[in-house]
Design a protein around this motif. Structure first.
Motif, PDB file in Angstrom:
ATOM      1  N   PRO A 205       0.801  -1.235   0.000  1.00 32.42           N
ATOM      2  CA  PRO A 205       0.000   0.000   0.000  1.00 32.42           C
ATOM      3  C   PRO A 205       0.829   1.278   0.000  1.00 32.42           C
ATOM      4  O   PRO A 205       0.517   2.229  -0.714  1.00 32.42           O
ATOM      5  CB  PRO A 205      -0.823  -0.125   1.292  1.00 32.42           C
ATOM      6  N   LYS A 206       1.900   1.316   0.808  1.00 34.76           N
ATOM      7  CA  LYS A 206       2.722   2.533   0.849  1.00 34.76           C
ATOM      8  C   LYS A 206       3.312   2.818  -0.521  1.00 34.76           C
ATOM      9  O   LYS A 206       3.277   3.955  -1.010  1.00 34.76           O
ATOM     10  CB  LYS A 206       3.848   2.391   1.871  1.00 34.76           C
ATOM     11  N   ALA A 223       0.570   7.978   2.057  1.00 34.46           N
ATOM     12  CA  ALA A 223       1.626   6.959   2.033  1.00 34.46           C
ATOM     13  C   ALA A 223       2.256   6.894   3.418  1.00 34.46           C
ATOM     14  O   ALA A 223       2.877   7.849   3.871  1.00 34.46           O
ATOM     15  CB  ALA A 223       2.670   7.311   0.979  1.00 34.46           C
ATOM     16  N   VAL A 224       2.080   5.768   4.087  1.00 36.11           N
ATOM     17  CA  VAL A 224       2.572   5.615   5.456  1.00 36.11           C
ATOM     18  C   VAL A 224       3.683   4.581   5.494  1.00 36.11           C
ATOM     19  O   VAL A 224       3.455   3.397   5.243  1.00 36.11           O
ATOM     20  CB  VAL A 224       1.428   5.199   6.409  1.00 36.11           C
ATOM     21  N   GLU A 246      -0.509   0.307   7.868  1.00 35.06           N
ATOM     22  CA  GLU A 246      -1.796   0.383   7.187  1.00 35.06           C
ATOM     23  C   GLU A 246      -2.901   0.825   8.149  1.00 35.06           C
ATOM     24  O   GLU A 246      -3.811   1.558   7.750  1.00 35.06           O
ATOM     25  CB  GLU A 246      -2.137  -0.968   6.555  1.00 35.06           C
ATOM     26  N   GLU A 247      -2.824   0.421   9.401  1.00 36.72           N
ATOM     27  CA  GLU A 247      -3.769   0.915  10.405  1.00 36.72           C
ATOM     28  C   GLU A 247      -3.611   2.424  10.589  1.00 36.72           C
ATOM     29  O   GLU A 247      -4.602   3.152  10.723  1.00 36.72           O
ATOM     30  CB  GLU A 247      -3.523   0.226  11.751  1.00 36.72           C
ATOM     31  N   THR A 248      -2.372   2.864  10.601  1.00 33.92           N
ATOM     32  CA  THR A 248      -2.095   4.291  10.766  1.00 33.92           C
ATOM     33  C   THR A 248      -2.644   5.085   9.591  1.00 33.92           C
ATOM     34  O   THR A 248      -3.202   6.179   9.770  1.00 33.92           O
ATOM     35  CB  THR A 248      -0.580   4.523  10.905  1.00 33.92           C
ATOM     36  N   ARG A 249      -2.489   4.555   8.378  1.00 36.28           N
ATOM     37  CA  ARG A 249      -3.018   5.245   7.196  1.00 36.28           C
ATOM     38  C   ARG A 249      -4.520   5.466   7.325  1.00 36.28           C
ATOM     39  O   ARG A 249      -5.023   6.580   7.117  1.00 36.28           O
ATOM     40  CB  ARG A 249      -2.720   4.440   5.928  1.00 36.28           C
ATOM     41  N   VAL A 250      -5.243   4.423   7.685  1.00 36.15           N
ATOM     42  CA  VAL A 250      -6.703   4.531   7.825  1.00 36.15           C
ATOM     43  C   VAL A 250      -7.052   5.550   8.908  1.00 36.15           C
ATOM     44  O   VAL A 250      -7.956   6.382   8.729  1.00 36.15           O
ATOM     45  CB  VAL A 250      -7.308   3.151   8.149  1.00 36.15           C
ATOM     46  N   ALA A 251      -6.337   5.496  10.027  1.00 36.16           N
ATOM     47  CA  ALA A 251      -6.620   6.414  11.138  1.00 36.16           C
ATOM     48  C   ALA A 251      -6.359   7.867  10.750  1.00 36.16           C
ATOM     49  O   ALA A 251      -7.133   8.770  11.092  1.00 36.16           O
ATOM     50  CB  ALA A 251      -5.778   6.025  12.352  1.00 36.16           C
TER      51      ALA A 251
END
Length: 298
Positions: A205-206, A223-224, A246-251
């Motif tokens: 994802p990043k 982009a995390v 990926e959790e951080t991106r959503v948050a």
């Protein structure tokens, strides 16, 4: 001669029409108004009050099953923290600024070749320092870095060129597989959506979001990487602690204004390389020391 009085039967009919208009609250508005002018019947004001009450309830988002709107969560002090990070990043002298993926491709190459080089640099950059990625990309570009040149290259040669990037053996395999897919399915170009990019071998994802930013100049998400993930948790830019990028991106995407999505990666990566280090962060040099939730714990 004076006007004739309404007959009692006619008056009863007028009263009856006015009362029925007050009861159904619908098509009796006109008739009800005339009835109130004649007699001031008590049913008409009740109808008017009921209509006003319904209108107020509707405007408030109640009475029709809807819930009142809730204020969107956002972390305290985040705007001030962000502005101070911008100040600390003004010199633009972090490794990501000088040797990041946006510096690794040939800007004079045809757009399709440029986009392929961006994707390849992103694949090499995983678990690898920018300096090592930049050097590997330079060696590849000296041999003419295109889809066809990579497909014609044997695995051993490709491995020798990209070494010592992290997990270079796996990356040789992923690069060859992905390049073959690009040739067969996309005519040598790269996909233009995150959904398609993450289907390619070795692309997460990043990388997909950065490819959209750099290659397609499109912001599909944040982009995390490890730096953005770490710093977002230290600053408590997430409602609760996250374990994975990926959790951080959503948050982050739940509250961070969209016009900052592209900038945030560049800011936090360089900040993480120079100041907010993974181990022994330089809190004494950080302008956010007094408003950083993690400063007292580190």
């Amino acid at each position: 001669m004076s006007a004739a009085r309404p007959r009692p039967a006619a008056l009863r009919r007028l009263r009856s029409a006015g009362a029925s208009g007050g009861r159904d609250g619908g098509s009796g508005y006109g008739t009800g108004d005339r009835g109130s002018q004649l007699q001031g019947t008590p049913g008409i004001p009740r109808q008017s009050r009921r209509r006003k009450s319904l209108a107020i309830a509707y405007e408030a988002g109640q009475g029709d099953g809807a819930e009142p709107r809730r204020a969107r969560w956002e972390p305290p002090n985040w705007r001030e923290q962000l502005e101070r990070i911008r100040v600390m990043r003004r010199s633009r002298d972090a490794p990501v600024d000088e040797m990041g993926v946006q510096k690794c491709y040939d800007s004079s190459a045809p757009p399709q070749v440029m986009r392929y080089q961006v994707l390849l640099a992103l694949m090499l950059s995983s678990q690898t320092k920018d300096q090592v990625t930049s050097a590997a990309m330079l060696r590849l570009r000296r041999r003419g870095l295109t889809v066809d040149s990579v497909l014609q290259m044997d695995d051993e040669t490709l491995g020798q060129i990209i070494y010592p990037v992290g997990f270079w053996r796996n990356k040789v395999k992923y690069i060859k597989q992905t390049t073959a897919i690009l040739k067969q399915k996309y005519g040598g170009d790269i996909p233009s959506t995150v959904e398609e990019l993450v289907q390619l071998p070795g692309v997460g994802p990043k990388m997909a979001h950065l490819a959209m930013h750099i290659a397609w100049d499109s912001v599909a998400g944040i982009a995390v990487d490890t730096h953005v993930h770490r710093i977002s948790n230290r600053l408590q830019w997430v409602k609760k602690e996250t374990k994975y990028p990926e959790e951080t991106r959503v948050a982050l995407e739940e509250w961070l204004p969209r016009d900052l999505w592209k900038e945030i990666n560049w800011l936090l990566v360089g900040f993480g390389q120079q100041t907010c280090l993974p181990v022994n962060p330089r809190c004494s040099q950080c302008l956010n020391q007094d408003i950083c939730p993690a400063a007292k714990r580190l």
